[in-house]
Design a protein around this motif. Structure first.
Motif, PDB file in Angstrom:
ATOM      1  N   THR A 126      15.240  57.060  76.130  1.00  0.00           N
ATOM      2  CA  THR A 126      15.724  57.916  77.236  1.00  0.00           C
ATOM      3  C   THR A 126      15.740  57.390  78.176  1.00  0.00           C
ATOM      4  OG1 THR A 126      13.240  59.292  76.717  1.00  0.00           O
ATOM      5  CG2 THR A 126      14.248  59.225  78.788  1.00  0.00           C
ATOM      6  N   GLY A 151       5.780  54.142  80.673  1.00  0.00           N
ATOM      7  CA  GLY A 151       6.501  54.467  79.609  1.00  0.00           C
ATOM      8  C   GLY A 151       8.077  54.434  79.887  1.00  0.00           C
ATOM      9  N   VAL A 152       8.178  55.844  80.571  1.00  0.00           N
ATOM     10  CA  VAL A 152       9.684  55.735  80.813  1.00  0.00           C
ATOM     11  C   VAL A 152      10.523  54.860  81.830  1.00  0.00           C
ATOM     12  CG1 VAL A 152      10.723  57.675  79.508  1.00  0.00           C
ATOM     13  CG2 VAL A 152       9.493  58.150  81.860  1.00  0.00           C
ATOM     14  N   SER A 172       1.175  54.383  91.836  1.00  0.00           N
ATOM     15  CA  SER A 172      -0.207  55.111  92.624  1.00  0.00           C
ATOM     16  C   SER A 172      -0.677  53.956  93.081  1.00  0.00           C
ATOM     17  CB  SER A 172      -0.599  56.202  91.819  1.00  0.00           C
ATOM     18  OG  SER A 172      -0.984  55.638  90.379  1.00  0.00           O
ATOM     19  N   LYS A 176       0.311  48.633  89.429  1.00  0.00           N
ATOM     20  CA  LYS A 176       1.503  49.325  88.825  1.00  0.00           C
ATOM     21  C   LYS A 176       2.359  48.978  89.441  1.00  0.00           C
ATOM     22  CE  LYS A 176      -0.999  53.874  86.933  1.00  0.00           C
ATOM     23  NZ  LYS A 176      -0.644  55.350  86.983  1.00  0.00           N
ATOM     24  N   TYR A 191       2.768  54.998  96.675  1.00  0.00           N
ATOM     25  CA  TYR A 191       2.552  56.118  96.883  1.00  0.00           C
ATOM     26  C   TYR A 191       1.403  56.327  96.437  1.00  0.00           C
ATOM     27  CZ  TYR A 191       4.134  57.253  92.026  1.00  0.00           C
ATOM     28  OH  TYR A 191       4.460  57.767  91.352  1.00  0.00           O
ATOM     29  N   VAL A 245      13.473  63.650  84.932  1.00  0.00           N
ATOM     30  CA  VAL A 245      13.494  62.623  83.748  1.00  0.00           C
ATOM     31  C   VAL A 245      12.401  63.579  83.068  1.00  0.00           C
ATOM     32  CG1 VAL A 245      12.272  60.813  82.434  1.00  0.00           C
ATOM     33  CG2 VAL A 245      14.528  60.557  84.250  1.00  0.00           C
ATOM     34  N   ALA A 248       5.472  64.487  84.982  1.00  0.00           N
ATOM     35  CA  ALA A 248       3.679  63.613  84.210  1.00  0.00           C
ATOM     36  C   ALA A 248       2.795  64.330  85.545  1.00  0.00           C
ATOM     37  CB  ALA A 248       4.526  62.167  84.327  1.00  0.00           C
ATOM     38  N   VAL A 270      18.199  65.069  82.080  1.00  0.00           N
ATOM     39  CA  VAL A 270      18.146  64.335  81.238  1.00  0.00           C
ATOM     40  C   VAL A 270      17.394  64.669  79.917  1.00  0.00           C
ATOM     41  CG1 VAL A 270      17.054  61.627  80.664  1.00  0.00           C
ATOM     42  CG2 VAL A 270      18.050  62.484  82.986  1.00  0.00           C
ATOM     43  N   TYR A 272      16.628  63.664  76.439  1.00  0.00           N
ATOM     44  CA  TYR A 272      16.448  62.937  75.273  1.00  0.00           C
ATOM     45  C   TYR A 272      16.817  63.210  74.130  1.00  0.00           C
ATOM     46  CZ  TYR A 272      17.006  58.403  72.428  1.00  0.00           C
ATOM     47  OH  TYR A 272      16.727  57.899  71.166  1.00  0.00           O
ATOM     48  N   ARG A 322      -4.001  58.990  83.450  1.00  0.00           N
ATOM     49  CA  ARG A 322      -2.858  58.070  84.576  1.00  0.00           C
ATOM     50  C   ARG A 322      -3.577  56.307  84.020  1.00  0.00           C
ATOM     51  NH1 ARG A 322      -1.289  61.168  89.878  1.00  0.00           N
ATOM     52  NH2 ARG A 322       0.297  59.981  90.756  1.00  0.00           N
TER      53      ARG A 322
HETATM   54  N1  LIG Z   1      13.868  63.358  79.847  1.00  0.00           N
HETATM   55  C1  LIG Z   1      13.207  63.290  78.516  1.00  0.00           C
HETATM   56  O1  LIG Z   1      13.944  63.578  77.317  1.00  0.00           O
HETATM   57  C2  LIG Z   1      12.058  62.569  78.480  1.00  0.00           C
HETATM   58  C3  LIG Z   1      11.719  61.300  77.636  1.00  0.00           C
HETATM   59  C4  LIG Z   1      10.665  61.030  77.383  1.00  0.00           C
HETATM   60  C5  LIG Z   1       9.454  61.541  78.154  1.00  0.00           C
HETATM   61  N2  LIG Z   1       9.775  62.126  78.982  1.00  0.00           N
HETATM   62  C6  LIG Z   1       8.429  62.776  80.480  1.00  0.00           C
HETATM   63  O2  LIG Z   1       8.307  61.372  81.042  1.00  0.00           O
HETATM   64  C7  LIG Z   1       7.409  61.845  82.390  1.00  0.00           C
HETATM   65  C8  LIG Z   1       6.726  60.198  81.886  1.00  0.00           C
HETATM   66  O3  LIG Z   1       6.365  59.905  80.744  1.00  0.00           O
HETATM   67  P1  LIG Z   1       5.920  58.485  80.320  1.00  0.00           P
HETATM   68  O4  LIG Z   1       5.607  58.815  78.306  1.00  0.00           O
HETATM   69  O5  LIG Z   1       6.467  57.461  80.972  1.00  0.00           O
HETATM   70  O6  LIG Z   1       4.322  58.582  80.573  1.00  0.00           O
HETATM   71  P2  LIG Z   1       3.574  57.566  81.092  1.00  0.00           P
HETATM   72  O7  LIG Z   1       3.663  56.495  80.983  1.00  0.00           O
HETATM   73  O8  LIG Z   1       2.091  58.236  80.970  1.00  0.00           O
HETATM   74  O9  LIG Z   1       4.404  57.640  82.715  1.00  0.00           O
HETATM   75  C9  LIG Z   1       3.682  58.628  83.248  1.00  0.00           C
HETATM   76  C10 LIG Z   1       3.392  58.189  85.322  1.00  0.00           C
HETATM   77  O10 LIG Z   1       3.641  59.100  85.887  1.00  0.00           O
HETATM   78  C11 LIG Z   1       2.889  59.301  86.522  1.00  0.00           C
HETATM   79  N3  LIG Z   1       1.556  60.202  87.427  1.00  0.00           N
HETATM   80  C12 LIG Z   1       1.609  60.761  88.488  1.00  0.00           C
HETATM   81  N4  LIG Z   1       1.309  61.977  88.362  1.00  0.00           N
HETATM   82  C13 LIG Z   1       0.024  62.258  86.980  1.00  0.00           C
HETATM   83  C14 LIG Z   1      -0.181  62.795  86.340  1.00  0.00           C
HETATM   84  N5  LIG Z   1      -0.814  63.479  86.787  1.00  0.00           N
HETATM   85  N6  LIG Z   1      -0.968  62.448  84.602  1.00  0.00           N
HETATM   86  C15 LIG Z   1       0.243  61.037  83.997  1.00  0.00           C
HETATM   87  N7  LIG Z   1       0.743  60.643  85.136  1.00  0.00           N
HETATM   88  C16 LIG Z   1       1.043  60.858  86.258  1.00  0.00           C
HETATM   89  C17 LIG Z   1       1.763  58.050  86.241  1.00  0.00           C
HETATM   90  O11 LIG Z   1       2.622  56.719  87.455  1.00  0.00           O
HETATM   91  P3  LIG Z   1       1.366  56.735  89.262  1.00  0.00           P
HETATM   92  O12 LIG Z   1      -0.016  56.541  89.219  1.00  0.00           O
HETATM   93  O13 LIG Z   1       2.082  55.322  88.966  1.00  0.00           O
HETATM   94  O14 LIG Z   1       2.175  57.772  89.890  1.00  0.00           O
HETATM   95  C18 LIG Z   1       2.154  57.554  85.335  1.00  0.00           C
HETATM   96  O15 LIG Z   1       2.334  55.944  85.044  1.00  0.00           O
HETATM   97  C19 LIG Z   1       7.079  62.546  81.067  1.00  0.00           C
HETATM   98  O16 LIG Z   1       6.737  64.044  81.679  1.00  0.00           O
HETATM   99  C20 LIG Z   1       7.535  63.273  80.259  1.00  0.00           C
HETATM  100  O17 LIG Z   1       7.343  64.313  79.291  1.00  0.00           O
HETATM  101  C21 LIG Z   1      10.945  62.871  79.284  1.00  0.00           C
END
Ligand SMILES: NC(=O)c1ccc[n+]([C@@H]2O[C@H](COP(=O)([O-])OP(=O)(O)OC[C@H]3O[C@@H](n4cnc5c(N)ncnc54)[C@H](OP(=O)(O)O)[C@@H]3O)[C@@H](O)[C@H]2O)c1
Length: 333
Positions: A126, A151-152, A172, A176, A191, A245, A248, A270, A272, A322
């Protein structure tokens, strides 16, 4: 074999772990003995019937695995039983055995562990698609990554640094930000959480501008949305690119369209999974480039926690709350 099964849509605790028949590879398919399966935010969404793709019930979540080739379907070439591989497995990865199309599988160098590779395909795929094809990120540009320890987000930092960008991480908590800096972020901004007041949004915007001498950032990578999107966009540079992207944080932001006009900037989507489906050759090339970068040590996926396969529900719950940073993988051994 043992598999995690979603029999009814709902929160992670509705998932069941049970014995199911071993899958049999069909034409062009490969059966993989799963060693590590990546846990991604879309898994959280798909089990609740909140994702763009909607598999029929019952199904096994998990869209990527690393492991050993166990059997080949007819017509498969270039792979043999026993090979170390990673593969994209749309809904079937949280299991001891998983099927993958031979076209969506790549050999894993011996220097890369199953755990590191298991949670790599979606997040790095992604972020590479976003930064390479959508933002055309260039050496020396400034990249702001929101949700930077997720993750992303971690993948975007890692790839952004490998592409020569100066990376500002936003997340946050100080913990982190420390994770983001461990991956290579140059600066960090903490933030606030919850609903952001106008003042908090302006303060976030001002912090980003301060770190760029008032110029704003060239590329914004936003997997969070909610109240963070608009203040981040207000701190974009002239002709910058804002990457949409994910959401979340929940709410899908509504952006005043005077903002892209004033900065003559791009708001770039985006998706992916759809990119990989529409352009399999470009995606295969990207994945091969990423695996090459991983083998050379230019990128290094950060696995912060492993869970036994049986604890898939806990891994997904931690992600929803989170609590996770970097890559999270389920392991079978
Ligand atoms: N467009 C695409 O092709 C694509 C591909 C893969 C994933 N995604 C999307 O990208 C997003 C992040 O995926 P990820 O795998 O990185 O997830 P992740 O590891 O759970 O990370 C998401 C981050 O979002 C923040 N966040 C803010 N509010 C949140 C809430 N209410 N619940 C959970 N997290 C929250 C958190 O950081 P802070 O606490 O620092 O704010 C968390 O570290 C998701 O929405 C997913 O569907 C999109």
């Amino acid at each position: 074999m043992k598999a995690v099964v979603c029999e009814e849509f709902g929160p992670p605790e509705k998932l069941v772990v049970k014995e199911v028949p071993d899958p049999v590879p069909g034409e062009g398919q490969v059966l993989i003995e799963v060693k590590a399966a990546g846990v991604n935010f879309p898994d959280v969404l798909v089990i609740q019937d909140l994702y763009q793709f909607k598999p029929g019930l019952p199904f096994t979540p998990g869209s990527e695995v690393a492991g050993l080739v166990k059997a080949l379907g007819s017509g498969v070439k270039g792979v043999k039983v026993g090979d170390r591989v990673l593969a994209s497995t749309p809904w079937s990865g949280f299991a001891e055995l998983a099927l993958a199309d031979a076209s969506r599988l790549i050999h894993l160098p011996d220097s890369v562990s199953f755990e590191m590779a298991g949670g790599f395909w979606t997040t790095y795929g992604t972020s590479y698609n976003a930064l390479k094809e959508r933002a055309h990120l260039k050496e020396g540009q400034t990249l702001l990554v929101l949700g930077a320890a997720g993750g992303v987000g971690v993948a975007a930092i890692d790839i952004g640094k490998a592409m020569g960008a100066r990376v500002i991480a936003a997340a946050s908590s100080e913990e982190k930000i420390a994770v983001a800096k461990q991956v290579g972020a140059d600066e960090g901004i903490v933030y606030p959480t919850g609903e952001l007041s106008r003042e908090q949004q302006k303060a976030f915007s001002d912090q980003i501008k301060e770190l760029t001498g008032g110029e704003g950032v060239d590329v914004i990578y936003d997997p969070v949305g909610g109240d963070y999107a608009e203040p981040a966009l207000r701190a974009i540079a002239w002709d910058g690119t804002y990457l949409v992207v994910g959401f979340a944080a929940g709410p899908i932001p509504r952006i005043p369209l005077n903002l892209p006009l004033l900065k003559q900037c791009q708001i770039s989507g985006v998706f992916y999974g759809a990119f990989a489906g529409r352009f399999p050759e470009a995606n295969a090339k990207n994945t091969a480039e990423l695996v090459g970068m991983m083998a050379e040590g230019r990128i290094k996926p950060l696995v912060t926690k492993t869970y036994p396969l049986e604890d898939a529900a806990q891994a997904l719950t931690d992600m929803m709350n989170r609590k996770v940073t970097g890559s999270v993988v389920l392991v079978t051994d």
